[in-house]
Design an enzyme around this catalytic site. Sequence first.
Site, PDB file in Angstrom:
ATOM      1  N   GLU A  75      -6.997 -10.445  -9.572  1.00 56.40           N
ATOM      2  CA  GLU A  75      -6.564  -9.024  -9.436  1.00 56.40           C
ATOM      3  C   GLU A  75      -7.536  -7.990  -9.920  1.00 56.40           C
ATOM      4  OE1 GLU A  75      -2.106  -6.778  -9.287  1.00 56.40           O
ATOM      5  OE2 GLU A  75      -2.679  -8.653 -10.439  1.00 56.40           O
ATOM      6  N   CYS A  97      -0.578 -11.283  -7.000  1.00 57.88           N
ATOM      7  CA  CYS A  97       0.191 -11.518  -8.240  1.00 57.88           C
ATOM      8  C   CYS A  97       1.984 -11.157  -7.978  1.00 57.88           C
ATOM      9  CB  CYS A  97      -0.199 -10.489  -9.251  1.00 57.88           C
ATOM     10  SG  CYS A  97       0.031 -10.872 -11.003  1.00 57.88           S
ATOM     11  N   LYS A 133      -1.342  -4.438  -2.414  1.00 62.86           N
ATOM     12  CA  LYS A 133      -0.279  -5.284  -3.117  1.00 62.86           C
ATOM     13  C   LYS A 133       1.026  -4.719  -2.569  1.00 62.86           C
ATOM     14  CE  LYS A 133       1.252  -6.663  -7.774  1.00 62.86           C
ATOM     15  NZ  LYS A 133       0.389  -6.800  -8.998  1.00 62.86           N
TER      16      LYS A 133
END
Length: 749
Positions: A46, A216, A115
Amino acid sequence: MIEGFVRVAAVTPEIRVADCEYNVRRIEEAVRAAADKGARIVALPELSITGYTCGDLFHQDTLLGAARSALARLVARSAGREEVVVVGLPLAFKGKLYNVAAVYSDGELLGIVPKSYLPNYGEFYELRHFSPAPEGMDYCSFSAAPHADSDGDGGKPNGSGGVLSIIGMPEEFMDDEDDEDYDDDENPYYEDVPFGTDLVFRCDEEPELAFAVEICEDLWAPAPPSVRHAANGAVIIVNLSAGNETIGKAQYRRLLVRGQSGRLICGYIYANAGLGESTQDMVFSGHSMIAENGAILAENPPFGSLRGGIVISDIDVRGLARDRRHNTSFFSADASAGTVGRRGPRAGLGGEYEEVLFPQPEMSFSPDRKIVFGGNIIPFAGRGADNKEQLFRRVDPHPFVPQSSEERAERCEEILAMQSSGLAKRLAHTGAKTAVIGVSGGLDSTLALLVAVRAVRRAGNGEGSVSAITMPGFGTTGKTNSNAKKLCEALGVPFREIDITAQTREHLKSIGHGEGEHDVAYENAQARVRTLVLMDIANKEGGMVVGTGDLSELALGWATYNGDHMSMYGVNSGVPKSLVRHIIKYVADAERENDPSLSAVLCDIIDTPVSPELLPPDGDDISQRTEDIVGPYELHDFFLYHMVRWGRRPRIILELAKIAFAETDGENAPAGEADTSYHGKGEYAEEEIRKWLKVFISRFFANQFKRSALPDGPKIGSVALSPRGDLRMPSDASPEEWLSDLEDAGGVE
């Protein structure tokens, strides 16, 4: 791809916080190192272009512009290369800043995935800098055209770089050079790139190879985007992560990755940040993993590669696709599931997904293939093309037998509990007074007797409710007959000996069959006489005949129809031969101190060659060895697992067997085992594997009629052959397509 296997890598380069130019060099080195090993999908952590721990520097135009230029350079320099790369960076889009994953290959930016879930608790403050993924799909504009005025310094595009332009981006986020030289409406080099979470990237040459991306925290959320991705066809999930390390977190992270790959029947690539991130308040360990369908294929443990490294393995996309087709509940999830609100993923598992195609040339097996065991962690310094054609995952030669002694013991105890519980229930339900078992001194009847003793103990009847019968015949040797008696004595089970020789001789005479004709009628007559004796004793004593035949014998049809094929409850019908031996070894080890005599006879039984003992012995030696007739059981169990569990084509099974049973100096034997528990040959020439695979296919199809009339028995594992459960196969099915596929497989050079 290697016939359905795709090489993937999770890469953790050493970075510098906020130094995009340095990070681009390290990313390119890492990607090339993975590609040199044959990786086709390469995932990086990330925000790896800038570093995750930039804090409020994410508000600086300088950093955002450098990250944008760095991505353009990475994309442009990928021209002519085969790997698909997924890299993280901060990206401003329509007035908001997003934490995104960019997917590119062969000079083309394929898509950008923002994200969805932004952690804003504990040590995380992502909502201070980023916005959650927006609803629906949008598009940005990208050009990989060279920038004429730049020399490559200062993180700007150069002759091998390009320009990333964002539709709707405020002008202050655009360089003057970008604004001057490129216009979205006029420049033919620009192309629209999808921006959003609802993206699946699919290989145009291998349609079953499709992946999607989450980032994540998305995995840690109650409704991860990967659920929707999988429901929309993604067989691999790529996760770019920057998870810091705290006590116990690695174990939980591992459980999450394994669990998600299992429940979604997918491959899962988890690329985690490591060395180079700021340690001001957090420490990053580079804990990266590759999982498949609930199992970890390869892993870089926390702090396992301090200078950065590659976790590499091969994911079986065709096997995963087959498993999804087999699991009818996979694509029938409620379309309303997964709703979590505006800041979460879109409501529902369906939705309007966009599909992006990418090319992937097919890989072929190398004639000098090797197997790489354990975690495949490759340091960047060790790159090179020498390992490109290896299969970077272990092909287990004994897929039914756990590798570790602890897991093996746990598996054996669990199987014994399942078998004995099933038999105890059946005995209680039918009101049977005794469990009647024909004990031969071989592996299968030994396991059945051990199970029966446990079953009556569980029911509280005592061992006296087990009736063991030894029935020597034409082929019985002194060793097996002696072991049968010793076993019953050691277990405290009453037994009797009924010699079937005279009865069988009289039967053969009555049908006009000479005793010297050692054909199939001669052999099967003995098996049927034994079954007749057991059935009559069960009726006489109000008992139940317990079958002894195992899963491997059922697969091969190595049982006499209406002979040992028949019983009132088959306790071993779900246990393959390779595992029967280990269960008996487990009991022998457990009783070594408490009951040495029982342990000794069990070990002697393990050492006895597998035989039906239906032909006269050669002196005191067994003259009829099953594995000389039908082939090695370790090969047949391997074939059974891959054909029934994964539905693989014979030519693929052949190639996998060649890898699994390659010369390994004994490494194929399960770890930590004594010689008495491992009787496999361990290595086979291709001609031998091909020969026995042909035998397996032919016998498997020809003997379905026996399985169609199979007695009840407990299902033990993921491979089962009951006609009432896992295998509803017609008895008249032709094996020609399977045999033809094997025939078409390449021969030995």
